[in-house]
Structure formats: C-alpha cells, structure tokens
Design a protein around this motif. Sequence first.
Motif, PDB file in Angstrom:
ATOM      1  N   THR A  84      27.942  41.284  45.077  1.00 30.62           N
ATOM      2  CA  THR A  84      28.191  42.673  44.685  1.00 30.62           C
ATOM      3  C   THR A  84      29.577  43.108  45.155  1.00 30.62           C
ATOM      4  OG1 THR A  84      25.822  43.126  44.843  1.00 30.62           O
ATOM      5  CG2 THR A  84      27.298  45.043  44.782  1.00 30.62           C
ATOM      6  N   PRO A 114      22.236  47.552  39.551  1.00 27.66           N
ATOM      7  CA  PRO A 114      22.860  46.813  38.454  1.00 27.66           C
ATOM      8  C   PRO A 114      22.218  47.008  37.085  1.00 27.66           C
ATOM      9  CG  PRO A 114      21.611  45.313  39.845  1.00 27.66           C
ATOM     10  CD  PRO A 114      21.547  46.676  40.494  1.00 27.66           C
ATOM     11  N   THR A 168      22.584  51.620  34.868  1.00 30.33           N
ATOM     12  CA  THR A 168      23.456  51.176  35.949  1.00 30.33           C
ATOM     13  C   THR A 168      24.011  52.413  36.649  1.00 30.33           C
ATOM     14  OG1 THR A 168      24.044  49.227  34.664  1.00 30.33           O
ATOM     15  CG2 THR A 168      25.529  49.824  36.467  1.00 30.33           C
TER      16      THR A 168
END
Length: 139
Positions: free
Chosen positions: A27, A80, A86
Amino acid sequence: MSASHLQVTVGPFVFEARFELEKAPETCRVFQTFLPFRNQTIHSRWSGEAVWVPLGDFQFGAGFENHTCHPSRGDILLYPGGYSETELLFAYGSSHFASKMGALAGNHFLTLTKGQEQLEAMGKMVLWQGAQPIAFELV
C-alpha cells in the motif's frame, strides 16, 4: 521512490505522517507513486470521528494488508474497493470504519507523527464548514 514521511494538509491544518512500511509495504509503495496526491475531503457518513476522500471506482492497485475496522486517532486508511467504493479514511477521534454496506476494513498505511493537537479542530471544521482540500506530499 522511497520515503518514510510525508506532509498531510487538510484546509489550513498541516500534519506530518509516517508510512507503515513494515506493516503495509505494498500500500505504501503504490500510494507513493501517486504523490503528490490532492483531492477533497468530506466528513464521514458512517465512520464516526473521521474525514474521508471518496474515490469511486479508482483502483490504487493494492490489495488488503494491515487492515482494520478500528483506526486509532491519527491513522489514515486506504480501502482498496470491493464492497464499497475506493476511499481514504483519516480518523481524528473515535472511529469505526463503515459504509452503507456495514463494517469495512481499510489498510492502515499512514500514522500521524506531528500535529495531533489539531485533529479535533480539523474534524470539526470539515464537519461544520464542509469539504476541504487535502494534500499528501513528500517532505
């Protein structure tokens, strides 16, 4: 590009945050490729004392890692996508990450290191004054 800290600005409030490189390496790596990242933040609808950046169908390209439904004050999460859109969630107080679909787990990839004393004022400003610009920039 590899950095451990960045500046997060919400309206007039400036914070410093560290990447959670060991706990959420993918990430962090993916988010760094989008820096500087600028958008608008609004107050959360279901997540308590938090502001969020809705990103619709935008795909960051990271899966789930170091995910939680219970961010601490000063944690920034990336959801995500999947059950909901998102988004980024920035907890300024008591928060339980959720959407109209129910509880969500987002990747905790940033933790504030400076400016925590401004969190409550930032959250109240977004709540009562509406959307504010948000920027994530390397320092």
